[in-house]
Design a protein around this motif. Structure first.
Motif, PDB file in Angstrom:
ATOM      1  N   LYS A  33       0.897  -1.177   0.000  1.00 31.60           N
ATOM      2  CA  LYS A  33       0.000   0.000   0.000  1.00 31.60           C
ATOM      3  C   LYS A  33       0.923   1.211   0.000  1.00 31.60           C
ATOM      4  O   LYS A  33       1.236   1.768   1.037  1.00 31.60           O
ATOM      5  N   GLY A  37      -1.939   4.848   2.476  1.00 28.62           N
ATOM      6  CA  GLY A  37      -2.208   3.626   3.241  1.00 28.62           C
ATOM      7  C   GLY A  37      -2.267   3.909   4.740  1.00 28.62           C
ATOM      8  O   GLY A  37      -2.377   5.063   5.165  1.00 28.62           O
ATOM      9  N   GLU A 237       3.864   6.503   1.170  1.00 23.02           N
ATOM     10  CA  GLU A 237       3.628   5.746   2.407  1.00 23.02           C
ATOM     11  C   GLU A 237       4.949   5.520   3.182  1.00 23.02           C
ATOM     12  O   GLU A 237       4.982   5.598   4.405  1.00 23.02           O
TER      13      GLU A 237
END
Ligand SMILES: Cc1ncc(COP(=O)(O)O)c(C=O)c1O
Length: 372
Positions: A33, A37, A237
């Protein structure tokens, strides 16, 4: 004997957190992700909490944070935005990227922050916003700026790239105006391993607009429907995971910077040629992104310190109205006397949370020798 005292030192801090940073980054990498995320959500919640704010929206840089916040507050083509010429160029480029025009007001000669009286003089029927910059980590005069904004129905977007955890009347910078824009450029008080930024706001509508603008203008919750034009301005992320590790240490790092500043004040006291940074009044605190002194013979002192192994820099030697990219604005130097003299006299000397007293003493002694 010469010592080597750098202007800032990212390595010591990074080494002390290396294992934690590596495993957080690896976790984000392996999660698959990579954008928006759980690590991004966690960091946003934690950064908002650290500043007592309702919403945090991460983005790609401090520059994009200013641009997104202004766009979310409805600023664009035909609008004028008042700001300072004594700042990093991203403050004004971010205003221009919204389609609005920036207008400079001069700075206060003691704090280097926007001069509220000059802000008042620069207001026209087109003025829609003010962008104060909390330069060097010293809070701009937010009570005065908010008063002016209220009287003239203006939005306020604070440029907090240098002011993480700085307080103005016991309230964090970034939470006074409609939104605050933060940078996580590696050398900032909270710095990532690459670029990053965030917008802080207590306004739900602005928060939702920021979420949309950083994400190509998507309507919230819709994959291919767009309320507005935005761009690709998200934070990775991996970067959010790294920043969340570092955020836990920000309060201690800020206290350590304040301790270093107190040591400088002690060891640099009573040198008549030097003006020390302003002291924050009661209820205010500065986070000392840099420690900036003011001297008449700046360039000679800078060279002398370098010869003696002491890092130093000028933030900023050329006021923005004198930059080649803004030549066409034909700004008059005489309209900004306080910016003019600050740009000739300021000098930032080593400042980072891990700086030792013996190094502060060495810097102070070298400065004293220069003036002997
Ligand atoms: C006052 C100021 N505004 C804006 C920015 C832009 O931040 P970034 O480099 O993360 O885009 C900076 C960063 O250097 C800054 O110092």
């Amino acid at each position: 004997m010469n010592k080597n005292v750098p202007l800032f030192n990212l390595k010591e801090q990074h080494d002390s957190l290396k294992n934690e940073i590596n495993s957080a980054a690896l976790e984000a990498l392996n999660s698959m992700k990579w954008l928006l995320g759980p690590k991004t959500q966690e960091f946003e919640q934690n950064f908002a909490k650290a500043l007592n704010a309702k919403y945090c929206i991460t983005c790609s840089s401090g520059a994009s944070a200013i641009q997104i916040a202004l766009m979310a507050a409805g600023i664009g083509k035909g609008d004028e935005v008042i700001t300072t010429p004594f700042t990093f160029v991203a403050t004004t480029t971010s205003i221009s990227l919204t389609g609005a025009d920036f207008v400079f007001a001069d700075i206060d000669p003691k704090t280097y922050e926007l001069d509220s009286e000059d802000v008042k003089r620069k207001i026209t029927s087109k003025t829609k916003a003010i962008v104060p910059v909390h330069l060097y980590g010293y809070p701009a005069n937010m009570p005065e700026i908010m008063k002016i904004a209220k009287e003239h129905n203006l939005k306020v977007i604070e440029d907090c790239a240098q002011s993480h955890l700085a307080l103005c009347e016991n309230k964090y910078t970034g939470t006074w105006g409609d939104a605050g824009a933060f940078s996580f450029y590696p050398s900032k008080n909270l710095g990532g391993c690459g670029d990053g930024g965030a917008i802080i706001t207590n306004n739900e509508k602005i928060a939702q607009a920021c979420q949309s603008i950083r994400h190509s203008g998507r309507s919230v919750g819709k994959a291919y429907e767009y309320d507005r034009e935005g761009s690709t301005l998200r934070m990775d992320e991996i970067q959010a995971a790294i920043l969340d590790v570092k955020l836990k240490h920000l309060a201690t790092w800020t206290e350590n910077r304040q301790k270093v500043a107190a040591l400088y004040r002690k060891h640099l006291a009573n040198i008549p040629q030097i003006t020390l940074p302003p002291e924050a009044p009661k209820g205010w605190s500065q986070c000392y992104y840099v420690f900036t002194i003011r001297v008449k013979d700046r360039d000679a002192l800078s060279a002398y310190l370098k010869e003696h192994g002491i890092g130093n820099a000028v933030y900023y030697p050329v006021p923005l109205y004198k930059q080649p990219c803004y030549k066409h604005l034909n700004c008059k130097t005489e309209d900004y006397p306080n910016t003019e003299s600050a740009a000739k006299e300021v000098l930032s000397i080593p400042m980072f949370p891990e700086l030792k007293e013996e190094d502060v003493i060495y810097v102070a002694q070298t400065i004293k020798e220069f003036y002997k």
